[in-house]
Design an enzyme around this catalytic site. Sequence first.
Site, PDB file in Angstrom:
ATOM      1  N   CYS A 383       0.830  -1.199   0.000  1.00  0.00           N
ATOM      2  CA  CYS A 383       0.000   0.000   0.000  1.00  0.00           C
ATOM      3  C   CYS A 383       0.873   1.262   0.000  1.00  0.00           C
ATOM      4  O   CYS A 383       1.487   1.557  -1.019  1.00  0.00           O
ATOM      5  CB  CYS A 383      -1.013  -0.037   1.137  1.00  0.00           C
ATOM      6  SG  CYS A 383      -2.468   0.953   0.734  1.00  0.00           S
ATOM      7  N   HIS A 509      -3.707  -4.949   0.182  1.00  0.00           N
ATOM      8  CA  HIS A 509      -3.112  -5.542   1.383  1.00  0.00           C
ATOM      9  C   HIS A 509      -3.237  -7.067   1.341  1.00  0.00           C
ATOM     10  O   HIS A 509      -4.231  -7.607   1.827  1.00  0.00           O
ATOM     11  CB  HIS A 509      -3.842  -5.036   2.627  1.00  0.00           C
ATOM     12  CG  HIS A 509      -3.627  -3.597   2.924  1.00  0.00           C
ATOM     13  ND1 HIS A 509      -2.672  -3.152   3.812  1.00  0.00           N
ATOM     14  CD2 HIS A 509      -4.238  -2.488   2.453  1.00  0.00           C
ATOM     15  CE1 HIS A 509      -2.714  -1.830   3.877  1.00  0.00           C
ATOM     16  NE2 HIS A 509      -3.654  -1.407   3.065  1.00  0.00           N
ATOM     17  N   GLU A 511      -1.795  -9.116   3.128  1.00  0.00           N
ATOM     18  CA  GLU A 511      -1.661  -9.697   4.476  1.00  0.00           C
ATOM     19  C   GLU A 511      -3.009 -10.029   5.120  1.00  0.00           C
ATOM     20  O   GLU A 511      -3.072 -10.852   6.027  1.00  0.00           O
ATOM     21  CB  GLU A 511      -0.857  -8.758   5.394  1.00  0.00           C
ATOM     22  CG  GLU A 511      -1.551  -7.479   5.829  1.00  0.00           C
ATOM     23  CD  GLU A 511      -1.378  -6.309   4.857  1.00  0.00           C
ATOM     24  OE1 GLU A 511      -1.098  -6.548   3.674  1.00  0.00           O
ATOM     25  OE2 GLU A 511      -1.540  -5.152   5.286  1.00  0.00           O
TER      26      GLU A 511
END
Length: 533
Positions: A383, A509, A511
């Site tokens: 990001c 993102h 993650e």
Amino acid sequence: MGETKYIFVTGGVASSLGKGIISSSIGKLLQARGYKVTIQKFDPYINIDPGTLNPYEHGECYVTVDGHEADLDLGHYERFLSIQTTKANNITTGRIYKSVIDKERRGDFLGKTVQVIPHITDEIKRNIKHLGSKYKFDFVITEIGGTVGDIESLPYLESIRQLKWEMGNSALCVHLTYVPFLAAAKELKTKPTQHSVKELQSLGVQADILMLRSEHELGASIRKKVALFCNVEEDAVVQSVDVPTIYEVPLKMQEQNVDKIILRKMGLPIGKDPELVPWKTFLCRRANATEEVTIALVGKYVELQDAYKSILESLSQAATYNDRKLIIKYVQSEELTDDNIAEKLAGVDGIVICPGFGSRGVEGKFVATRYTRENDIPTFGICLGMQCMAVEFARNVLNLTGANSVEMDEKTPYNVIDIMEEQKAVTNMGGTMRLGAYECVINPNSKVYEAYQEEHIQERHRHRYEFNNAFRNQYENAGMKCVGTNPESDLVEIVEIPELKWYIGTQFHPEYSSTVLNPHPLFLSFIKAAINK
Ligand code: GLN
């Protein structure tokens, strides 16, 4: 299974005891028995969601696929259970009140005085039952944030009291407390637990299972004592002692029959213990991985463990699947300069440029991206991290002096990261970013494609600014390729420098979607590159 069963997880004595991990572990064990399980969290603060809270207040802000900014415990739920949560899985007091007040303004209460009981408690109960009734889950586990005794938790505990009364054995309460060890007396002390259970009882809620967090093993006599004083069956007094990894907690719960006790208390058939083979294999690989891989996290919240929670978990999962032990080196981006960068990144195998907002520490991220680009060190920009890669490339390769993101410099002559058109009119901060899952199409001729082995992916976003397509050709001609784009808006979602070993930035993102049993392909490939470096 028929009727949905409800499990409430409350906490006492102290905060940060790990209710999220306990809820996830119970969920994991029930799910492994074939039940359809979801977990939700109620946060007793007035903010509508944690999106407007800074990481010092609340750690990472997690994002669900449907674009809700949520508590980081939802990340644990998803990582343990490989489920996807939604807006309905995280409710705050702010949202409860807002909904009740909106109804009052519409005139829904027909002239009645609107009160905490029944109107607020009814709204809480409606939100608890909503997941069960709408999505037909077998089990809804509801974690109540905060600790028993907090003024702000009272309406939640009153709602639990009512639901337990209405539902009989279809609802139960797991209460998590802390048993401190007094070194001077060499004794474990149960008094705080007794007080906490009494506090709960004074609100009309009887704990059915007690989970005692402790740094030491609790003997049978302690459990017996707690059972006696707290009106809980002896086998339902369970210990939760520190373990090397949170992912061992489900096994510790299974050893103590927590899932069977729940099924017994709810009148459900018990059957065979699930084997949890893939889970145990993961833990075994993790325990056996002794060779290290060192990853630097470059960000401004280095002293805050929870600020980059999902990134840390994704890296550690990927390290396990590469049979490595993950060593994290936190690098404060505010301190980075061209003079100290080599020393700060000495010995690291790869670096992650972390997400973030605002200009504090951002120049240090440019220093880091330049250094790793010029020295071909595997680099993952997430990001804001990706935006930093683009800005640094513009300044030092495209020679666009003063290039920046307009977030950092509104008057930059080269707005390589620009505000999205639809964001220009936005004045409210809460819930107005580009949020949630968006599709991305990957160029098959890229490292990213090698990792995903898929052309069409969906990933979660949380940002206001974007790569500026006006500069795209310049980047591509100079070697930074835009290898992932949104098919509808043509927004650039992924950049990479194919010449380098692993230099990839994602506007989204990744993650948020890495789980224990389904580690994220980009993290796997990043760690692999770091090892091969
Ligand atoms: N601040 C940047 C933006 O809003 C990046 C956000 C992030 O890293 N999550 O676009």
